[in-house]
Design a protein around this motif. Structure first.
Motif, PDB file in Angstrom:
ATOM      1  N   GLU A  57       0.862  -1.294   0.020  1.00 57.57           N
ATOM      2  CA  GLU A  57      -0.125  -0.180  -0.006  1.00 57.57           C
ATOM      3  C   GLU A  57       0.828   1.323   0.028  1.00 57.57           C
ATOM      4  OE1 GLU A  57      -3.301   0.248  -0.222  1.00 57.57           O
ATOM      5  OE2 GLU A  57      -3.503  -1.705  -0.275  1.00 57.57           O
ATOM      6  N   GLY A  58       0.455   2.301  -0.695  1.00 62.21           N
ATOM      7  CA  GLY A  58       1.224   3.421  -0.736  1.00 62.21           C
ATOM      8  C   GLY A  58       2.353   3.584  -1.875  1.00 62.21           C
ATOM      9  N   LYS A  59       2.630   2.412  -2.550  1.00 65.87           N
ATOM     10  CA  LYS A  59       3.630   2.449  -3.521  1.00 65.87           C
ATOM     11  C   LYS A  59       3.138   1.748  -4.815  1.00 65.87           C
ATOM     12  CE  LYS A  59       7.493   1.873  -0.357  1.00 65.87           C
ATOM     13  NZ  LYS A  59       8.759   0.846   0.010  1.00 65.87           N
ATOM     14  N   ARG A  60       1.930   1.587  -5.041  1.00 63.75           N
ATOM     15  CA  ARG A  60       1.417   1.129  -6.388  1.00 63.75           C
ATOM     16  C   ARG A  60       1.737   2.124  -7.590  1.00 63.75           C
ATOM     17  NH1 ARG A  60      -2.680  -0.691  -3.326  1.00 63.75           N
ATOM     18  NH2 ARG A  60      -4.008   1.322  -3.509  1.00 63.75           N
ATOM     19  N   GLY A  61       1.855   3.559  -7.451  1.00 63.13           N
ATOM     20  CA  GLY A  61       2.215   4.435  -8.498  1.00 63.13           C
ATOM     21  C   GLY A  61       3.657   4.128  -8.757  1.00 63.13           C
ATOM     22  N   TRP A  75       6.036   7.557  -8.788  1.00 64.04           N
ATOM     23  CA  TRP A  75       6.336   8.033  -7.489  1.00 64.04           C
ATOM     24  C   TRP A  75       5.457   9.149  -6.556  1.00 64.04           C
ATOM     25  CZ3 TRP A  75       8.687  12.381  -5.619  1.00 64.04           C
ATOM     26  CH2 TRP A  75       8.944  12.424  -4.199  1.00 64.04           C
ATOM     27  N   LEU A  76       5.314  10.198  -7.677  1.00 63.84           N
ATOM     28  CA  LEU A  76       4.741  11.391  -7.274  1.00 63.84           C
ATOM     29  C   LEU A  76       3.479  11.222  -7.019  1.00 63.84           C
ATOM     30  CD1 LEU A  76       5.270  14.541  -6.567  1.00 63.84           C
ATOM     31  CD2 LEU A  76       4.923  14.921  -9.235  1.00 63.84           C
ATOM     32  N   SER A  77       2.762  10.206  -8.035  1.00 67.80           N
ATOM     33  CA  SER A  77       1.259   9.955  -7.595  1.00 67.80           C
ATOM     34  C   SER A  77       1.039   9.440  -6.384  1.00 67.80           C
ATOM     35  CB  SER A  77       0.821   9.150  -9.182  1.00 67.80           C
ATOM     36  OG  SER A  77       1.198   7.892  -8.886  1.00 67.80           O
ATOM     37  N   ASP A  78       1.828   8.886  -6.102  1.00 65.81           N
ATOM     38  CA  ASP A  78       1.952   7.901  -4.484  1.00 65.81           C
ATOM     39  C   ASP A  78       1.698   8.954  -3.488  1.00 65.81           C
ATOM     40  OD1 ASP A  78       1.501   5.371  -5.397  1.00 65.81           O
ATOM     41  OD2 ASP A  78       3.865   5.216  -5.148  1.00 65.81           O
ATOM     42  N   LYS A  79       2.217  10.314  -3.847  1.00 66.07           N
ATOM     43  CA  LYS A  79       1.962  11.465  -2.992  1.00 66.07           C
ATOM     44  C   LYS A  79       0.901  12.233  -3.079  1.00 66.07           C
ATOM     45  CE  LYS A  79       6.028   9.518  -1.414  1.00 66.07           C
ATOM     46  NZ  LYS A  79       6.094   8.637  -0.558  1.00 66.07           N
ATOM     47  N   ILE A  80       0.555  12.816  -4.273  1.00 67.72           N
ATOM     48  CA  ILE A  80      -0.367  13.737  -4.553  1.00 67.72           C
ATOM     49  C   ILE A  80      -1.613  13.516  -5.322  1.00 67.72           C
ATOM     50  CG2 ILE A  80       1.474  15.539  -4.456  1.00 67.72           C
ATOM     51  CD1 ILE A  80       1.143  15.897  -7.597  1.00 67.72           C
ATOM     52  N   LEU A 104     -11.857  16.501 -15.060  1.00 69.63           N
ATOM     53  CA  LEU A 104     -11.871  17.315 -13.963  1.00 69.63           C
ATOM     54  C   LEU A 104     -13.282  17.283 -13.328  1.00 69.63           C
ATOM     55  CD1 LEU A 104     -10.294  20.436 -15.198  1.00 69.63           C
ATOM     56  CD2 LEU A 104      -9.465  19.198 -13.350  1.00 69.63           C
ATOM     57  N   LEU A 105     -14.343  16.926 -14.234  1.00 66.74           N
ATOM     58  CA  LEU A 105     -15.568  16.860 -13.861  1.00 66.74           C
ATOM     59  C   LEU A 105     -16.005  15.380 -13.286  1.00 66.74           C
ATOM     60  CD1 LEU A 105     -17.458  18.546 -16.720  1.00 66.74           C
ATOM     61  CD2 LEU A 105     -17.021  19.669 -14.590  1.00 66.74           C
ATOM     62  N   PHE A 106     -15.794  14.348 -13.708  1.00 69.86           N
ATOM     63  CA  PHE A 106     -16.097  13.155 -13.443  1.00 69.86           C
ATOM     64  C   PHE A 106     -14.907  12.083 -12.852  1.00 69.86           C
ATOM     65  CE2 PHE A 106     -18.621  14.614 -17.077  1.00 69.86           C
ATOM     66  CZ  PHE A 106     -19.895  14.660 -16.119  1.00 69.86           C
ATOM     67  N   LEU A 107     -13.875  12.252 -13.071  1.00 65.70           N
ATOM     68  CA  LEU A 107     -12.786  10.911 -12.754  1.00 65.70           C
ATOM     69  C   LEU A 107     -12.376  11.326 -11.182  1.00 65.70           C
ATOM     70  CD1 LEU A 107     -10.706   8.910 -13.973  1.00 65.70           C
ATOM     71  CD2 LEU A 107      -9.125  10.652 -14.107  1.00 65.70           C
ATOM     72  N   PRO A 108     -12.577  10.098 -10.743  1.00 69.10           N
ATOM     73  CA  PRO A 108     -12.295  10.113  -9.164  1.00 69.10           C
ATOM     74  C   PRO A 108     -10.926   9.846  -8.994  1.00 69.10           C
ATOM     75  CG  PRO A 108     -13.280   7.913  -9.779  1.00 69.10           C
ATOM     76  CD  PRO A 108     -13.202   8.670 -10.969  1.00 69.10           C
ATOM     77  N   GLU A 109     -10.438  10.364  -7.626  1.00 67.42           N
ATOM     78  CA  GLU A 109      -8.982  10.030  -7.278  1.00 67.42           C
ATOM     79  C   GLU A 109      -9.183   8.816  -6.423  1.00 67.42           C
ATOM     80  OE1 GLU A 109      -5.723   9.771  -7.395  1.00 67.42           O
ATOM     81  OE2 GLU A 109      -5.901  11.981  -7.685  1.00 67.42           O
ATOM     82  N   THR A 110      -7.911   7.753  -6.910  1.00 67.84           N
ATOM     83  CA  THR A 110      -7.873   6.650  -6.397  1.00 67.84           C
ATOM     84  C   THR A 110      -6.863   6.338  -5.474  1.00 67.84           C
ATOM     85  OG1 THR A 110      -6.630   5.989  -8.357  1.00 67.84           O
ATOM     86  CG2 THR A 110      -9.155   5.956  -8.431  1.00 67.84           C
ATOM     87  N   PHE A 111      -5.724   7.017  -5.393  1.00 66.81           N
ATOM     88  CA  PHE A 111      -4.479   6.741  -4.966  1.00 66.81           C
ATOM     89  C   PHE A 111      -4.402   6.420  -3.310  1.00 66.81           C
ATOM     90  CE2 PHE A 111      -4.370  10.914  -3.239  1.00 66.81           C
ATOM     91  CZ  PHE A 111      -3.162  11.092  -2.271  1.00 66.81           C
ATOM     92  N   ARG A 112      -5.603   6.572  -2.791  1.00 64.04           N
ATOM     93  CA  ARG A 112      -5.555   6.193  -1.377  1.00 64.04           C
ATOM     94  C   ARG A 112      -6.382   4.873  -1.371  1.00 64.04           C
ATOM     95  NH1 ARG A 112      -3.037   9.944   1.500  1.00 64.04           N
ATOM     96  NH2 ARG A 112      -3.236  12.147   0.913  1.00 64.04           N
ATOM     97  N   ARG A 113      -7.099   4.430  -2.198  1.00 66.72           N
ATOM     98  CA  ARG A 113      -7.826   3.205  -2.113  1.00 66.72           C
ATOM     99  C   ARG A 113      -6.746   1.894  -1.997  1.00 66.72           C
ATOM    100  NH1 ARG A 113     -12.010   3.699  -7.272  1.00 66.72           N
ATOM    101  NH2 ARG A 113     -13.358   5.200  -6.668  1.00 66.72           N
TER     102      ARG A 113
END
Length: 552
Positions: A147-151, A300-305, A536-545
């Motif tokens: 977890e936290g390193k998938r990106g 790596w950055l996508s795991d952070k932001i 921007l309108l519809f795509l969810p953020e997933t990096f904490r899933r």
């Protein structure tokens, strides 16, 4: 089900290296055709005019992309039902053997129309194989990642397409350099395809060392795998809505940015700016060397932001910078062409009703029925950019080169021999006028601003890394384990197979139709803008899933 436990450093490295190397070899196989499109055009589509032949060669290139979604459905279901590992092996064998067969295929001169038909069939087999490969590799690595390193973990898979292209570039450059351009164009172009049989053996050996994904294996042991992943993924609006959002709000824009930065740029250098193939390959290769580490950096950055801001920012920057970057690329690569365009712009003045679309997929149209067609066909063959000006029908077609005017022949009522003679004479006059206006036949290597060219190409590659580095993690996280292989593969391969894979063909057809060498850029710019808005309108953020306990 609990999240997969973080594996040891050694097994993590093994999973990433084995998965990535196998996928690199598959991309190598797939992209060889794109690198050698100009040669393949001459060998397998020589029965039509040069411009149409090149666009048809790009069309055969795109055929492999067209069937990728179908490969995603077939092999995605297999991966969700049988397992990730064994699906790898099937797709790899199909890809390697199809590529090897291209190296043995006789040319158009030898077996006629059967040659391009067989070539397209082989490209289709490659596309089916690739449709099943990427989703499996990305899913397999992500299901091993802590977890936290998938990106970070999946970004190594994202490097494989570029590394495969880079490997193909190195082999093509090496063979071209060692045997000479003449021998390469005659027979040496086959060698990179034949080498793929060795890569197939290495790839299969690597993949056989891997165990099944722990997430999938546990689900299989518990008897909770999907019996109908296709129906679960696409037969219900709740799931299908997510697929459409991912496709249009992320993957479509990512795809056009990828293919503009790494393939359209190469074709633009060779066909439009008239750079010799070896030099174009080297320039692209240098940009790839500089830019490739940023796949991992952005992963790596996508795991952070988060995945979403990086992907959408890359699409937005591409839309904003493509026109100025390609314009600067023209000035840096072929300054004589850029100067001639400014000093003596070319225009064709004619009645629009007499001007045909300068693309004939069946090769029957010689574009010699009207003066406008004759003029535009001659300019397209010479690779000269031009604009179109409406004129009266009675005037016929006139080519303006700065202050010089040439009247195109009017073929009405002429016998075939006389018509051919008039056209040949006009082509000679046109060539002389273009030479007098300092339009170059080829790009002069001594006049190229190579540091600036590399900088511009590197910018295009950096845009690729921004949109592509985090996309695998987003795709894995947005779909549940039981249908993940199937559900993520289809939008990925529709986006990259159709929106991206058809980009060179569509863009060059747009250029051929208008005479504007930059007009084809409107296609990737429009798609990138569409993705930014919908994302921007519809795509969810997933990096904490967590990838083992969420639904769609």
């Amino acid at each position: 089900m609990t999240a997969p436990a973080a594996t040891s450093g050694q097994s993590e490295r093994k999973v990433i290296i084995a998965s990535s190397l196998g996928t690199v070899f598959e991309w190598y196989d797939f992209y060889l055709y794109g690198l050698l499109a100009t040669v393949i055009s001459a060998k397998f589509f020589s029965g039509v005019n040069e411009t149409t032949g090149f666009i048809l060669a790009l069309g055969a290139f795109a055929a492999g992309f067209a069937v990728r979604p179908f490969g995603a459905l077939v092999f995605g279901r297999l991966g969700d039902v049988v397992g990730r590992k064994y699906t790898f092996l099937v797709t790899m064998g199909l890809m390697g053997l199809s590529t090897f067969a291209v190296g043995l295929l006789p040319s158009y001169e030898s077996i006629g129309v059967a040659a391009p038909i067989i070539l397209v069939v082989l490209r289709i087999l490659q596309g089916l194989a690739l449709g099943g490969e990427y989703g499996g590799a990305a899913t397999y690595v992500a299901e091993h990642a802590p977890e936290g390193k998938r990106g970070l973990f999946t970004s190594w898979i994202q490097t494989t397409a570029t590394l495969g292209l880079f490997a193909a570039l190195l082999i093509v450059i090496g063979i071209r350099t060692s045997i000479g351009e003449a021998a390469f164009l005659e027979w040496g172009w086959r060698l990179p395809f034949l080498v793929s049989i060795l890569l197939l053996g290495v790839s299969l050996w690597i993949r056989l060392q891997l165990a099944e994904s722990p997430v999938f294996q546990k689900m299989k042991d518990e008897g909770t795998t999907s019996k109908a992943p296709f129906t679960e993924a696409f037969g219900q609006w709740k799931s299908l809505r997510v697929v459409l959002i991912v496709l249009l709000g992320a993957v479509a824009g990512q795809a056009v940015v990828w293919y503009t930065g790494q393939f359209y740029a190469l074709f633009f250098l060779e066909k439009t700016l008239k750079v010799d193939g070896a030099t174009a390959n080297i320039l692209i290769a240098i940009a790839l060397i500089i830019g490739t580490p940023f796949f991992v950096i952005f992963g790596w950055l996508s795991d952070k932001i988060g995945r979403k801001p990086i992907i959408l920012t890359g699409c937005a920057l591409a839309a904003l910078t493509y026109f100025p970057v390609f314009t600067a690329l023209t000035s840096a690569t072929n300054p004589a062409l850029a100067a001639a365009q400014t000093r003596a712009p070319v225009a064709v003045q004619a009645d629009p009703a007499t001007c045909a679309f300068q693309f004939d997929p069946v090769g029957k149209n010689k574009f010699d029925n009207t003066g406008c067609d004759i003029a535009k066909a001659a300019l397209a063959k010479a690779g000269i950019p031009y604009t179109s000006i409406d004129g009266p029908a009675a005037q016929g077609a006139i080519v303006r080169i700065g202050g010089t005017q040439l009247a195109a022949p009017q073929p009405d009522g002429l016998q075939p021999l006389e018509r051919a003679g008039r056209i040949t004479a006009f082509q000679g006059e046109l060539k002389s006028a273009l030479t007098a206006a300092a339009y170059p036949a080829k790009a002069d290597p001594t006049q190229m601003n190579k540091p600036l060219i590399v900088a511009l190409l590197t910018w295009l590659v950096l845009l690729v890394t921004a949109v592509y580095g985090p996309i695998a993690a987003l795709l894995v996280e947005i779909f549940p384990t039981r249908i993940r292989y199937t559900a993520m593969s289809l939008p990925y391969h529709i986006g990259n197979g159709w929106f991206g894979g058809f980009l060179p063909t569509i863009a060059f057809a747009m250029v051929a139709a208008t005479g504007d060498i930059y007009y084809g850029l409107w296609y990737p710019v429009t798609v990138a803008v569409l993705t930014v808005i919908l994302g921007l309108l519809f795509l969810p953020e997933t990096f904490r899933r967590r990838i083992d306990d969420h639904g769609t």
